[in-house]
Design a protein around this motif. Structure first.
Motif, PDB file in Angstrom:
ATOM      1  N   VAL A 121      -3.619  -6.964  -0.572  1.00 27.88           N
ATOM      2  CA  VAL A 121      -2.844  -5.749  -0.311  1.00 27.88           C
ATOM      3  C   VAL A 121      -2.192  -5.791   1.069  1.00 27.88           C
ATOM      4  O   VAL A 121      -1.075  -5.289   1.258  1.00 27.88           O
ATOM      5  CB  VAL A 121      -3.675  -4.463  -0.538  1.00 27.88           C
ATOM      6  CG1 VAL A 121      -4.616  -4.176   0.606  1.00 27.88           C
ATOM      7  CG2 VAL A 121      -2.768  -3.274  -0.783  1.00 27.88           C
ATOM      8  N   VAL A 122      -2.832  -6.432   2.038  1.00 25.91           N
ATOM      9  CA  VAL A 122      -2.209  -6.581   3.360  1.00 25.91           C
ATOM     10  C   VAL A 122      -0.981  -7.487   3.257  1.00 25.91           C
ATOM     11  O   VAL A 122       0.077  -7.181   3.812  1.00 25.91           O
ATOM     12  CB  VAL A 122      -3.215  -7.126   4.398  1.00 25.91           C
ATOM     13  CG1 VAL A 122      -2.518  -7.577   5.662  1.00 25.91           C
ATOM     14  CG2 VAL A 122      -4.248  -6.057   4.733  1.00 25.91           C
ATOM     15  N   LEU A 123      -1.099  -8.589   2.531  1.00 24.41           N
ATOM     16  CA  LEU A 123       0.057  -9.469   2.335  1.00 24.41           C
ATOM     17  C   LEU A 123       1.170  -8.747   1.589  1.00 24.41           C
ATOM     18  O   LEU A 123       2.349  -8.925   1.890  1.00 24.41           O
ATOM     19  CB  LEU A 123      -0.359 -10.737   1.587  1.00 24.41           C
ATOM     20  CG  LEU A 123      -1.275 -11.689   2.353  1.00 24.41           C
ATOM     21  CD1 LEU A 123      -1.743 -12.810   1.438  1.00 24.41           C
ATOM     22  CD2 LEU A 123      -0.595 -12.231   3.588  1.00 24.41           C
ATOM     23  N   TRP A 124       0.794  -7.906   0.631  1.00 21.94           N
ATOM     24  CA  TRP A 124       1.771  -7.124  -0.130  1.00 21.94           C
ATOM     25  C   TRP A 124       2.566  -6.187   0.784  1.00 21.94           C
ATOM     26  O   TRP A 124       3.737  -5.917   0.555  1.00 21.94           O
ATOM     27  CB  TRP A 124       1.032  -6.338  -1.216  1.00 21.94           C
ATOM     28  CG  TRP A 124       1.862  -5.372  -1.966  1.00 21.94           C
ATOM     29  CD1 TRP A 124       2.676  -5.636  -3.036  1.00 21.94           C
ATOM     30  CD2 TRP A 124       1.988  -3.981  -1.716  1.00 21.94           C
ATOM     31  NE1 TRP A 124       3.286  -4.483  -3.465  1.00 21.94           N
ATOM     32  CE2 TRP A 124       2.870  -3.449  -2.660  1.00 21.94           C
ATOM     33  CE3 TRP A 124       1.420  -3.113  -0.777  1.00 21.94           C
ATOM     34  CZ2 TRP A 124       3.213  -2.104  -2.711  1.00 21.94           C
ATOM     35  CZ3 TRP A 124       1.751  -1.774  -0.813  1.00 21.94           C
ATOM     36  CH2 TRP A 124       2.640  -1.284  -1.782  1.00 21.94           C
ATOM     37  N   ALA A 125       1.941  -5.724   1.847  1.00 20.15           N
ATOM     38  CA  ALA A 125       2.597  -4.802   2.783  1.00 20.15           C
ATOM     39  C   ALA A 125       3.609  -5.503   3.691  1.00 20.15           C
ATOM     40  O   ALA A 125       4.448  -4.845   4.300  1.00 20.15           O
ATOM     41  CB  ALA A 125       1.549  -4.094   3.642  1.00 20.15           C
ATOM     42  N   LEU A 126       3.559  -6.835   3.763  1.00 18.08           N
ATOM     43  CA  LEU A 126       4.427  -7.592   4.666  1.00 18.08           C
ATOM     44  C   LEU A 126       5.683  -8.068   3.930  1.00 18.08           C
ATOM     45  O   LEU A 126       5.601  -8.593   2.816  1.00 18.08           O
ATOM     46  CB  LEU A 126       3.685  -8.795   5.229  1.00 18.08           C
ATOM     47  CG  LEU A 126       2.404  -8.483   5.994  1.00 18.08           C
ATOM     48  CD1 LEU A 126       1.731  -9.777   6.441  1.00 18.08           C
ATOM     49  CD2 LEU A 126       2.662  -7.561   7.173  1.00 18.08           C
ATOM     50  N   ARG A 127       6.805  -7.909   4.582  1.00 18.72           N
ATOM     51  CA  ARG A 127       8.085  -8.281   3.951  1.00 18.72           C
ATOM     52  C   ARG A 127       8.101  -9.748   3.524  1.00 18.72           C
ATOM     53  O   ARG A 127       8.495 -10.079   2.415  1.00 18.72           O
ATOM     54  CB  ARG A 127       9.247  -8.003   4.912  1.00 18.72           C
ATOM     55  CG  ARG A 127      10.594  -8.347   4.281  1.00 18.72           C
ATOM     56  CD  ARG A 127      11.786  -7.823   5.044  1.00 18.72           C
ATOM     57  NE  ARG A 127      11.670  -7.861   6.476  1.00 18.72           N
ATOM     58  CZ  ARG A 127      12.323  -8.714   7.267  1.00 18.72           C
ATOM     59  NH1 ARG A 127      13.120  -9.610   6.756  1.00 18.72           N
ATOM     60  NH2 ARG A 127      12.173  -8.664   8.568  1.00 18.72           N
ATOM     61  N   ARG A 128       7.670 -10.629   4.392  1.00 22.26           N
ATOM     62  CA  ARG A 128       7.750 -12.066   4.103  1.00 22.26           C
ATOM     63  C   ARG A 128       6.658 -12.554   3.147  1.00 22.26           C
ATOM     64  O   ARG A 128       6.725 -13.700   2.683  1.00 22.26           O
ATOM     65  CB  ARG A 128       7.666 -12.855   5.400  1.00 22.26           C
ATOM     66  CG  ARG A 128       8.849 -12.626   6.296  1.00 22.26           C
ATOM     67  CD  ARG A 128       8.748 -13.446   7.557  1.00 22.26           C
ATOM     68  NE  ARG A 128       9.870 -13.158   8.424  1.00 22.26           N
ATOM     69  CZ  ARG A 128       9.798 -13.114   9.739  1.00 22.26           C
ATOM     70  NH1 ARG A 128       8.652 -13.364  10.348  1.00 22.26           N
ATOM     71  NH2 ARG A 128      10.857 -12.844  10.449  1.00 22.26           N
ATOM     72  N   CYS A 129       5.667 -11.736   2.864  1.00 22.66           N
ATOM     73  CA  CYS A 129       4.526 -12.205   2.074  1.00 22.66           C
ATOM     74  C   CYS A 129       4.353 -11.485   0.745  1.00 22.66           C
ATOM     75  O   CYS A 129       3.415 -11.776   0.007  1.00 22.66           O
ATOM     76  CB  CYS A 129       3.244 -12.061   2.889  1.00 22.66           C
ATOM     77  SG  CYS A 129       3.218 -13.044   4.391  1.00 22.66           S
TER      78      CYS A 129
END
Length: 158
Positions: free
Chosen positions: A90-98
């Motif tokens: 979910v943290v990666l989902w929150a990042l534009r590049r990830c």
């Protein structure tokens, strides 16, 4: 706050507009990742709060704050609680590049990869800061003197 909030509410219909990442401020890996997250373009804003801190307890009084020091925990603005590999996804989902990577990590193969990454990080943390035991809810335990062991969760039904 219940750890099963996403299971007992219809989480598919509740948008996530902000996430709070509870990280171990005493762990060099965790603080490195916190600093990295701050520099990333975010599609969903991330609040980074030390796990077990007064601020964390004030924000989330019903959360088991002892466990947040052992396992990454992310709390959504509508009460969603994510732990372990789900928290990382979910943290990666929150990042534009990830975000694309996060979607790939939700596949069966991706979940195994995400779990492996979390287990590797836990092993590294154990060797770096005092060798505490690391337990996951799915039955895996890391003890510095023994390594990884698996004990399936018990069924409490008669």
């Amino acid at each position: 706050m219940r750890d099963t909030t996403t299971a007992y509410r219809d989480a598919r219909r509740v948008p996530v507009r902000r996430l709070t990442v509870l990280y171990d401020a005493g762990c060099p890996l965790c603080t490195f990742l916190r600093d990295w997250l701050v520099r990333q373009p975010q599609l969903v804003p991330l609040d980074l709060v030390p796990a077990g801190s007064d601020e964390a307890v004030r924000r989330f009084p019903g959360l088991d704050h002892g466990s947040t020091l052992d396992e990454i925990t992310v709390v959504g603005d509508s009460g969603q609680v994510y732990r372990s590999h789900a928290a990382w996804i979910v943290v990666l989902w929150a990042l534009r590049r990830c975000r694309r990577l996060a979607h790939r990590l939700t596949t069966p193969t991706g979940i195994r990869l995400a779990k492996g990454a979390v287990l590797a990080a836990a092993k590294w943390r154990g060797t770096q800061w005092g060798g505490r035991v690391y337990r996951q809810q799915d039955g895996w335990t890391y003890e510095p003197s023994l390594g990884w062991t698996y004990l399936p969760p018990r069924c409490d039904a008669d």
